[in-house]
Design an enzyme around this catalytic site. Sequence first.
Site, short mmCIF file in Angstrom:
data_model
loop_
_atom_site.label_atom_id
_atom_site.label_comp_id
_atom_site.label_asym_id
_atom_site.label_seq_id
_atom_site.Cartn_x
_atom_site.Cartn_y
_atom_site.Cartn_z
N ARG A 102 17.28 -17.75 -39.36
CA ARG A 102 18.04 -18.51 -40.83
C ARG A 102 17.62 -17.93 -41.68
O ARG A 102 16.64 -17.99 -42.29
CB ARG A 102 17.97 -19.87 -40.42
CG ARG A 102 19.58 -20.39 -40.99
CD ARG A 102 18.91 -22.00 -41.17
NE ARG A 102 19.58 -22.69 -42.10
CZ ARG A 102 18.97 -23.66 -43.00
NH1 ARG A 102 17.39 -23.83 -42.67
NH2 ARG A 102 19.30 -24.07 -44.02
N HIS A 119 20.61 -22.47 -50.70
CA HIS A 119 19.16 -23.40 -50.34
C HIS A 119 18.68 -23.94 -51.89
O HIS A 119 17.67 -23.22 -52.35
CB HIS A 119 18.84 -22.06 -50.01
CG HIS A 119 16.99 -23.40 -48.84
ND1 HIS A 119 17.34 -22.77 -47.67
CD2 HIS A 119 16.50 -23.95 -49.30
CE1 HIS A 119 15.80 -24.08 -47.38
NE2 HIS A 119 15.79 -24.60 -48.25
N GLU A 146 15.89 -26.74 -39.40
CA GLU A 146 15.22 -26.95 -39.59
C GLU A 146 14.26 -28.20 -38.66
O GLU A 146 14.46 -28.99 -38.98
CB GLU A 146 15.20 -27.88 -41.33
CG GLU A 146 14.84 -25.73 -42.11
CD GLU A 146 14.75 -26.29 -43.28
OE1 GLU A 146 13.96 -26.90 -43.80
OE2 GLU A 146 15.96 -25.93 -44.29
N GLU A 204 21.15 -29.40 -47.34
CA GLU A 204 20.23 -30.26 -47.34
C GLU A 204 20.40 -31.08 -49.01
O GLU A 204 20.34 -31.29 -50.16
CB GLU A 204 18.50 -30.40 -48.04
CG GLU A 204 17.93 -29.75 -46.29
CD GLU A 204 16.51 -29.77 -46.42
OE1 GLU A 204 16.06 -30.21 -45.05
OE2 GLU A 204 15.46 -29.83 -47.36
N TYR A 248 12.17 -33.73 -39.92
CA TYR A 248 10.65 -33.09 -40.25
C TYR A 248 10.36 -35.11 -39.85
O TYR A 248 8.65 -34.78 -39.02
CB TYR A 248 10.24 -32.96 -41.74
CG TYR A 248 10.91 -32.08 -42.23
CD1 TYR A 248 9.94 -30.83 -41.62
CD2 TYR A 248 12.13 -31.36 -42.92
CE1 TYR A 248 10.00 -29.51 -41.77
CE2 TYR A 248 11.93 -30.57 -42.79
CZ TYR A 248 11.54 -29.39 -42.84
OH TYR A 248 11.81 -28.01 -43.24
N ASN A 268 18.23 -30.50 -40.28
CA ASN A 268 17.11 -30.59 -40.58
C ASN A 268 15.72 -32.18 -40.42
O ASN A 268 16.68 -32.98 -41.31
CB ASN A 268 16.49 -30.28 -42.32
CG ASN A 268 17.70 -29.05 -42.00
OD1 ASN A 268 17.93 -28.09 -40.96
ND2 ASN A 268 17.03 -28.81 -42.99
#
Length: 473
Positions: free
Chosen positions: A76, A119, A380, A164, A301, A299
């Site tokens: 990606r 991005h 991600e 995002e 985290y 994504n």
Amino acid sequence: MTRSFPDDFLFGAATAAYQIEGAAFEDGRTASIWDAFARVPGAVVNADNGDIACDHYHRYRDDVALMKELGLQTYRFSTSWSRVRPDGGPVNAKGVDFYSRLVDELLGAGIVPWLTLHHWDMPQALEEQGGWTVRDIADRFTEYALSVHDALGDRVQHWTTMNEPWCSSFLSYTAGVHAPGRTSIRDGLLASHHLLLAHGQAVQALRARDADLDLGITLNLTVADPADADDPLDIAAARRIDGQFNRWFLDPLFLGEYPSDVVRDIRAVDPVAVSDWQDAVHDGDLAVISTPLDALGINYYHGELLSGHPQPGGEGDPHETPGQQRETASPFPSHDDIHWVERGLPRTDMGWEVQPEGLTRLLRRVADEYSGTVPLYVTENGVAYDDVVGSDGEVPDAGRVAFLRDHVAATLDAIEQGVDVRGYFYWSLMDNYEWAWGYAKRFGIVRVDYETQRRTVKESGREYARIIAARAI
């Protein structure tokens, strides 16, 4: 016990153009908002910039060979708007040619290219015309998307419009933590709507070109839990973060509406900003935004444990960048009386808690409440630790190995619970420019020596290669 992944599950890694490419002003590329922001005093730790980064622009063939060595099935990457259409103007043939050569190299290595159009590196010239706060930007983005398709549409099947949008709007236009560094509730709201509108327009335009394309968007999402599930203030704090972080984007994309409770919360803080945002939402916009998707990238985290009560000794908002030396604000328009609670989980070098079970819950929640039959991809997931090169030249990173294994397993947990998850992309393939943190944080499974540009596969990279080869955990 060994647990296997479905035969069609894809293992990959992710990067972003500004974070790795370098060659910031070569072959016709002009400044993006990050080139400009990195030169604002105090905006980026150590005043680092992406002028060279990982020099991927010149070293992409070696990097693709490294991907093949690791066994990656898919990669990606993002295209740079400032390289493809510098200053938002005509197509730059040399910039397009770079991505064409990259795609050919990937295909030659048997790696599926997974392209992200935005991005975060909007041309600075467009920001000076209003950036994401002006409606015209959706048309400009669609033009850019079609220009990339002109060059790569014959070889690239998987397209992500936005990465995002929460970061590109509220973290960038309301908090000022990311480029362009504005601190305005109004601007963040307008940017969020125009990002989504641009996404919907681009999906419609690309689908009109080729109905067989796989089109989606990537959202960064969290799991927002109340510290006390029986405390009304804690419940309200969790609802507000979930609303401003998750539902502000999920609801318009899948339900065709913005969450009314979040609108009410923000109106109580800044009624003029909400009024201006409502004026910007035209009839038909939400129908465009909710154009059906072929894929949703998630994504993840860390999660958040939240309270409506002040915490002893204070608490840290995980969305802050403490190393910045300029005035910033909260990315949440409605943030008063929201407090983050320490729960004793291990923390990364970003200060983020390690919470793999949150990924399983998040995937289940999105599938149950939103995506339905739309396949999900973990686009991600990764961790920053301060790796040290050993005397033997190896890079032991046991913490990242554990993080990788635990989160790959959490993804498989969701699959085994019936969620249609079809891929996992580790963030990131290599250490890189970590936005406002500059080069102070390392996320890669490949270490980059920024002085020599030498790449060294870390222990975590070898572990990922083993997982991919076995297709099991």
